[in-house]
Scaffold this motif. Structure first.
Motif, mmCIF file in Angstrom:
data_model
loop_
_atom_site.group_PDB
_atom_site.id
_atom_site.type_symbol
_atom_site.label_atom_id
_atom_site.label_comp_id
_atom_site.label_asym_id
_atom_site.label_seq_id
_atom_site.Cartn_x
_atom_site.Cartn_y
_atom_site.Cartn_z
ATOM 1 N N UNK A 130 0.836 -1.195 -0.015
ATOM 2 C CA UNK A 130 0.064 -0.137 -0.026
ATOM 3 C C UNK A 130 0.755 1.352 0.057
ATOM 4 N N UNK A 131 0.590 2.247 -0.710
ATOM 5 C CA UNK A 131 1.561 3.427 -0.963
ATOM 6 C C UNK A 131 0.753 4.404 0.016
ATOM 7 N N UNK A 132 1.500 4.699 0.919
ATOM 8 C CA UNK A 132 1.052 5.934 1.832
ATOM 9 C C UNK A 132 1.264 7.267 1.296
ATOM 10 N N UNK A 133 0.165 7.946 1.123
ATOM 11 C CA UNK A 133 0.278 9.241 0.403
ATOM 12 C C UNK A 133 0.362 10.306 1.573
ATOM 13 N N UNK A 134 1.253 11.314 1.236
ATOM 14 C CA UNK A 134 1.465 12.366 2.429
ATOM 15 C C UNK A 134 1.094 13.505 1.660
ATOM 16 N N UNK A 135 0.546 14.535 2.429
ATOM 17 C CA UNK A 135 0.369 16.053 2.003
ATOM 18 C C UNK A 135 1.850 16.623 1.749
#
Length: 170
Positions: A130-135
């Motif tokens: 799972x790719x953990x998206x960050x702002x």
């Protein structure tokens, strides 16, 4: 008593015949469609029943061949489809061929169960991460918001200024 003329009777019988033809047209179209579906289009209905036991007897040979081919691939590369795509293609063609030889359609629930077993055997550790998206940082967000706003204000100012100075446009 008034009797209809022969011309009126002929016209009425002609209209009745035309109305009768209109009612027969859908029946004719359905009949032609049935002929096209059954024979003229080259479609044959399967008359043989699926021999599931024969298919289940033959499918393991496909799995055995795939297993032998996968031994040639480093187990660390089993999750990289480009490393074994030809072996997998041969495997699926083999399962399809054996299902068809047993007069079964493909894929069917039994063949799918067999293929799922092969997947569990070789690809159970190939879960996608799972790719953990960050702002992005606040500075970047502010810049991405302010730049278009400032450009829009500058363009509006330029248009208004040019419209008031009619001597430039002449």
């Amino acid at each position: 008593m008034w009797a209809p003329s022969s011309a009126a009777a002929a016209a009425r019988s002609g209209m009745e015949a035309q109305g009768s033809r209109r009612q027969q047209l859908p029946v004719l179209l359905l009949w032609v469609n049935g002929l096209m579906t059954l024979g003229f289009a080259g479609v044959r209905q399967q008359t043989e029943l699926c021999n599931e036991s024969l298919m289940l007897e033959k499918l393991p040979a496909c799995g055995k061949y795939f297993e032998e081919m996968m031994k040639k691939v480093d187990s660390k590369k089993w999750c990289n489809l480009t490393e074994f795509i030809m072996y997998y293609d041969n495997f699926t063609q083999c399962t399809e061929r054996e299902a068809n030889n047993a007069s079964c359609f493909w894929p069917n629930p039994l063949a799918e169960g067999f293929i799922t077993g092969i997947h569990k055997q070789f690809f159970s550790n190939c879960t996608s991460e799972k790719i953990h998206w960050e702002d992005p940082p606040d500075e970047i967000v502010v810049a991405l918001i302010l730049i278009p706003v400032m450009l829009t204000c500058a363009m509006i100012t330029l248009v208004v200024w040019c419209s008031k100075r009619s001597d430039i446009l002449v």
